[in-house]
Design an enzyme around this catalytic site. Structure first.
Site, PDB file in Angstrom:
ATOM      1  CG  ASP A  87     -10.478  13.215 -17.886  1.00  0.00           C
ATOM      2  OD1 ASP A  87      -9.756  12.572 -18.672  1.00  0.00           O
ATOM      3  OD2 ASP A  87     -11.387  12.687 -17.209  1.00  0.00           O
ATOM      4  CE  LYS A 139     -13.025   4.535 -20.027  1.00  0.00           C
ATOM      5  NZ  LYS A 139     -12.874   4.665 -18.583  1.00  0.00           N
ATOM      6  CE1 TYR A 147     -17.764   7.709 -17.320  1.00  0.00           C
ATOM      7  CE2 TYR A 147     -16.528   8.048 -15.288  1.00  0.00           C
ATOM      8  CZ  TYR A 147     -17.310   7.242 -16.102  1.00  0.00           C
ATOM      9  OH  TYR A 147     -17.660   5.986 -15.685  1.00  0.00           O
ATOM     10  NE  ARG A 153      -3.136  -0.220   3.071  1.00  0.00           N
ATOM     11  CZ  ARG A 153      -3.024   0.397   4.247  1.00  0.00           C
ATOM     12  NH1 ARG A 153      -3.112   1.710   4.321  1.00  0.00           N
ATOM     13  NH2 ARG A 153      -2.847  -0.306   5.349  1.00  0.00           N
TER      14      ARG A 153
END
Length: 436
Positions: A242, A267, A177, A123
């Site tokens: 973005d 993507k 989005y 982590r």
């Protein structure tokens, strides 16, 4: 008919720019050499106050982007006797120096810098994921990048960083989005959003404004913004851009003054529809805060996903260039088709098309056979979806329509198939040509 190359005039929400759609030779997309933009690390405040891309920001000579895509994050492999990057699946790492390990953990808690020496715990960081972060930062021209389990986890971490500083107000430009829109509008993380046209950004800023968020080209209308003008309007407030649709192959927002560059790495960066991830490319000061949030909230990227993303970056320029060529040709053909009311294709190029039909868009979705009717985008295969039903369904109807997302709009993510095969599938799905 004409293709709408939607572009905001300066920073206004002005009229669309159009071009005639008469048949022309197939476009050829070439990749230019791109210099890296690096933030000067002298003074954290300098990095925040100078967001215009000038002043403390310096250019460092690099190899061509296509070369960096293949080699960035892998420079040490030959010395390790390796050709392919290794996948480190360890969740924990042995250490016989507990005092030293405690000191490294304290240092991370204090400033978020990546711990020196061997890894501690997954982590806190993973070597395979770190390779992807290094490579993506190189391609975007930033000092650092921090990867997360999804694009929404990445955006959430940015908001949490600003919220923790008492800067809960966000100024944003639609469309975004759909889930990004919802996260801001619903205030799920305690943020408050003011939606504006680009020309209204400066007037909407408040003392507690922690972020300005835009997406260009925008999802799903492909509307474009003058990022440099927007960054100027932000003043000292960080601009988050973005860049999922354009990728660093077509534009690098940091060069235009964006302090934060967001990707749904699911993507184009992954590119094969088999990995979910998000990443923020930014200066090291902000990256340190993001790492601390990632550690505390647990939105870490799995090492196998990190490996797949690093491999995906290797072919990113080739994939974007080929898919963009296909998309430009399909946009041209759609623009000349009487069954299509409007075609949106961005001036920056790319592999995304949005188009509005005279008939029922749901019939088109049901009629494709080669193209996959599915949410998401950026894969090697072509995908089509109806934003008002899926990706932007969560956005209130009036807001969605005001942002240009009509009920007849379809979003097409163009892949690497033969363009004539793709057109044949679209032609069939669009149905009879016997009138509008």
């Amino acid at each position: 008919m004409k293709i709408d190359r939607i572009e905001y005039d300066g920073i206004s929400h002005g009229a669309n720019v159009t071009r005639d759609s008469a048949p022309k030779p197939r476009p050829v997309f070439r990749l230019r050499r791109m210099d890296s933009v690096v933030y000067d690390t002298q003074g954290a405040q300098d990095a925040q106050d100078d967001l215009s891309g000038s002043g403390q920001v310096i250019a460092a000579p690099t190899r061509a982007l296509a070369t960096e895509a293949v080699h960035a994050g892998r420079e040490d492999l030959a010395a390790l006797g390796l050709h392919a990057a290794p996948i480190d699946l360890s969740t924990t790492y042995p250490s016989y120096d507990s005092r030293g390990e405690a000191a490294r953990i304290d240092a991370f808690a204090a400033d978020g810098a990546e711990p020196e020496g061997p890894p501690v715990y997954a982590r806190l960081g993973n070597p395979t994921v770190a390779r992807f972060e290094t490579a993506l930062a190189r391609l975007e021209g930033t000092q650092s990048a921090v990867a997360f389990a999804s694009g929404m986890a990445a955006l959430s971490a940015v908001l949490l960083v600003r919220n923790a500083m008492g800067l809960r107000h966000v100024v944003a430009v639609r469309p975004l989005y759909g889930c990004s829109d919802h996260l801001l509008t619903a205030g799920l993380l305690g943020s408050e959003v003011t939606w504006v046209d680009p020309a209204g950004i400066a007037d909407a800023l408040r003392p507690d404004t922690g972020l300005v968020m835009v997406e260009s080209p925008a999802n799903p209308t492909l509307a474009e913004l003058d990022l440099r003008a927007v960054a100027h309007s932000c003043g000292s407030v960080p601009l988050l851009a973005d860049n999922t649709f354009a990728t660093p192959v077509l534009q690098r927002p940091a060069e235009h003054g964006a302090r934060l560059v967001l990707h749904s790495a699911t993507k184009y960066l992954g590119g094969h529809g088999d990995v979910m991830a998000g990443v923020v490319a930014c200066d090291e000061e902000f990256a340190r805060k993001l790492r601390q949030v990632r550690f505390a909230t647990g939105g870490v990227l799995h090492p196998l996903a990190g490996y797949l993303l690093l491999r995906g970056l290797s072919t990113l320029p080739v994939r974007v260039r080929a898919a963009s060529s296909n998309a430009a040709e399909l946009a041209r053909r759609l623009a000349g088709d009487p069954r299509v009311a409007r075609v949106h294709y961005p001036r920056v190029g790319g592999a995304m098309i949005a188009f509005e039909v005279h008939g029922d868009p749901h019939d088109v979705i049901a009629g494709v056979r080669l193209i996959t009717p599915a949410v998401s985008l950026g894969s090697v295969d072509s995908l089509i979806q109806h934003p008002a039903s899926i990706s932007h369904r969560i956005v209130p109807t009036a807001d969605r329509q005001d942002a240009g997302v009509s009920d007849r709009l379809l979003r097409l993510s163009v892949g690497l198939e033969d363009v004539d095969d793709l057109w044949s599938d679209l032609d069939t799905a669009l149905g009879s040509r016997g009138g509008e």
